[in-house]
Scaffold this active site. Structure first.
Site, PDB file in Angstrom:
ATOM      1  N   GLN A 119      51.707  41.078  36.147  1.00 55.94           N
ATOM      2  CA  GLN A 119      50.944  42.189  36.720  1.00 55.94           C
ATOM      3  C   GLN A 119      51.016  42.182  38.251  1.00 55.94           C
ATOM      4  O   GLN A 119      51.422  41.197  38.865  1.00 55.94           O
ATOM      5  CB  GLN A 119      49.478  42.076  36.285  1.00 55.94           C
ATOM      6  CG  GLN A 119      48.846  40.721  36.608  1.00 55.94           C
ATOM      7  CD  GLN A 119      47.739  40.310  35.644  1.00 55.94           C
ATOM      8  OE1 GLN A 119      47.180  41.140  34.939  1.00 55.94           O
ATOM      9  NE2 GLN A 119      47.407  39.025  35.619  1.00 55.94           N
ATOM     10  N   ASP A 127      39.777  34.365  38.296  1.00 58.89           N
ATOM     11  CA  ASP A 127      39.117  34.357  39.614  1.00 58.89           C
ATOM     12  C   ASP A 127      38.136  33.200  39.754  1.00 58.89           C
ATOM     13  O   ASP A 127      37.660  32.905  40.854  1.00 58.89           O
ATOM     14  CB  ASP A 127      38.407  35.697  39.875  1.00 58.89           C
ATOM     15  CG  ASP A 127      37.471  36.078  38.747  1.00 58.89           C
ATOM     16  OD1 ASP A 127      36.575  35.283  38.414  1.00 58.89           O
ATOM     17  OD2 ASP A 127      37.646  37.171  38.169  1.00 58.89           O
ATOM     18  N   GLU A 146      44.450  30.411  31.312  1.00 60.34           N
ATOM     19  CA  GLU A 146      44.732  31.648  32.061  1.00 60.34           C
ATOM     20  C   GLU A 146      46.246  31.842  32.066  1.00 60.34           C
ATOM     21  O   GLU A 146      46.997  30.934  32.414  1.00 60.34           O
ATOM     22  CB  GLU A 146      44.158  31.507  33.486  1.00 60.34           C
ATOM     23  CG  GLU A 146      44.665  32.489  34.512  1.00 60.34           C
ATOM     24  CD  GLU A 146      44.385  33.968  34.190  1.00 60.34           C
ATOM     25  OE1 GLU A 146      43.217  34.336  34.008  1.00 60.34           O
ATOM     26  OE2 GLU A 146      45.366  34.745  34.142  1.00 60.34           O
ATOM     27  N   ASP A 156      49.338  31.098  27.538  1.00 59.24           N
ATOM     28  CA  ASP A 156      48.917  32.279  26.791  1.00 59.24           C
ATOM     29  C   ASP A 156      47.737  31.905  25.879  1.00 59.24           C
ATOM     30  O   ASP A 156      47.866  31.051  24.991  1.00 59.24           O
ATOM     31  CB  ASP A 156      50.125  32.759  25.953  1.00 59.24           C
ATOM     32  CG  ASP A 156      49.843  34.081  25.269  1.00 59.24           C
ATOM     33  OD1 ASP A 156      48.660  34.447  25.111  1.00 59.24           O
ATOM     34  OD2 ASP A 156      50.818  34.744  24.882  1.00 59.24           O
ATOM     35  N   ASP A 201      37.173  36.196  29.009  1.00 61.75           N
ATOM     36  CA  ASP A 201      36.988  36.984  30.231  1.00 61.75           C
ATOM     37  C   ASP A 201      38.325  37.632  30.566  1.00 61.75           C
ATOM     38  O   ASP A 201      39.037  37.198  31.474  1.00 61.75           O
ATOM     39  CB  ASP A 201      36.509  36.072  31.360  1.00 61.75           C
ATOM     40  CG  ASP A 201      36.285  36.854  32.646  1.00 61.75           C
ATOM     41  OD1 ASP A 201      36.300  38.102  32.602  1.00 61.75           O
ATOM     42  OD2 ASP A 201      36.103  36.214  33.696  1.00 61.75           O
ATOM     43  N   ASP A 242      41.380  44.648  30.801  1.00 63.12           N
ATOM     44  CA  ASP A 242      41.243  45.688  29.773  1.00 63.12           C
ATOM     45  C   ASP A 242      42.313  45.538  28.679  1.00 63.12           C
ATOM     46  O   ASP A 242      43.337  44.877  28.894  1.00 63.12           O
ATOM     47  CB  ASP A 242      41.356  47.070  30.434  1.00 63.12           C
ATOM     48  CG  ASP A 242      40.290  47.255  31.504  1.00 63.12           C
ATOM     49  OD1 ASP A 242      39.118  46.985  31.209  1.00 63.12           O
ATOM     50  OD2 ASP A 242      40.636  47.627  32.640  1.00 63.12           O
ATOM     51  N   PRO A 289      48.998  42.578  29.669  1.00 64.96           N
ATOM     52  CA  PRO A 289      49.007  41.194  29.198  1.00 64.96           C
ATOM     53  C   PRO A 289      47.794  40.822  28.342  1.00 64.96           C
ATOM     54  O   PRO A 289      47.841  39.861  27.582  1.00 64.96           O
ATOM     55  CB  PRO A 289      49.019  40.364  30.497  1.00 64.96           C
ATOM     56  CG  PRO A 289      48.682  41.296  31.602  1.00 64.96           C
ATOM     57  CD  PRO A 289      49.010  42.687  31.132  1.00 64.96           C
TER      58      PRO A 289
END
Ligand code: SPD
Length: 279
Positions: free
Chosen positions: A31, A86, A106, A137, A156, A159, A163
């Site tokens: 992304q 984050d 993550e 993944d 978390d 949308d 990915p």
């Protein structure tokens, strides 16, 4: 006028913030990643031009994705976080002294690295020795992990496009169910009940195919479409109505938003959701 950064939603609305400078811009294999300094909400992270977290209001989202599960599950020694690059979600999880280990999976290493460098006020727990960050993944991780390995799982994600799409599938939820102990809880971010009604209801109905109970709950997130967001609480034998008093007292004393009253009120369901869930 200055420079504005807009998230465009469904081609018919925008969520825009005035930007003072760009701190990071990168393209990972997954992304586009941007971190900008906004005039209203401090530093903010966008993935594929979609607002994810802003310093000035991220605490509501991160407290709400974590504390309803962590105040109600009887044991919270082992916690799995999928996504959350984050660092805000693991920060909230690690506020509990009973948490012994957090595995965070993550997919995008660049999100973690950029957040560590440019969003240190959000990710304040990266160096906690109980945190084990795995770049990989989440779908593969839950498929391969042994049964009954976690008391709480938190998803978390971004949308349900790109990915993150597979993190909303029935097979992913089945693997999460298998990974949870009896008396464990899964919580997923579940989109806006108003701006993304179809996605929200799909998530609840897909979870319902796997878990015997699913309880959506709600709260404000001003930088997400609709300004009103949701999370879904899918328990294996845990009652969301029974937060443990000692834990609640410690957490609410230091939280920006979450407390016992918010906890109880957040689970109130809009009629449109209630009707869809009983249909
Ligand atoms: N529309 C954006 C939804 C993103 C939810 N996750 C955000 C990640 C914050 N840690």
């Amino acid at each position: 006028m200055g420079l504005w950064y807009d998230e465009e939603h469904a081609g018919i609305s925008r969520i825009g913030l005035k930007v003072e400078r760009t701190l990071f811009m990168g393209q990972s294999p997954y992304q586009k990643i941007a971190i900008v300094e906004t005039a209203a909400l401090g530093r903010a992270l966008l993935l594929d031009d979609t607002w994810m977290a802003a310093e000035g209001e991220e605490r509501i989202y991160h407290e709400m994705i974590v504390h309803p599960a962590l105040t109600t599950a009887p044991r919270i020694c082992r916690v799995l976080v999928i996504g959350g690059g984050d660092g805000g979600t693991v920060r909230e999880v690690l506020r509990y002294p009973e948490v012994e280990r957090v595995d965070q999976v993550e997919i995008d290493e660049m999100v973690v690295q950029a957040s560590q460098e440019y969003l240190p006020s959000i990710g304040t727990a990266w160096n906690d020795p109980r945190l084990n960050v795995l770049i990989g993944d989440g779908i593969v991780f839950v498929r391969d992990a042994p049964a009954a390995s976690y008391e709480v799982i938190l998803v978390d994600s971004s949308d349900p496009v790109g990915p993150a799409k597979g993190l909303f599938s029935e097979s992913f939820y089945r693997d999460c169910h298998r990974l949870l102990v009896e008396n464990g809880v899964l919580v997923v971010q579940s989109e806006s009940p108003f701006a993304m009604r179809r996605e929200h209801l799909n998530i609840l109905l897909t979870l319902k195919a796997v878990f015997s109970e699913v309880h959506p709950y709600y709260g404000p997130v001003s930088i997400y479409p609709g300004g009103f967001w949701s999370w879904a609480y899918a328990p294996r034998g845990v009652d969301w109505r029974q937060p443990l008093s000692e834990r609640m007292l410690a957490i609410e004393a230091e939280s920006e938003y979450y407390n016992r009253t918010i906890h109880m009120a957040a689970f109130a369901q809009p009629n449109c959701v209630q009707r869809a869930l009983v249909a």
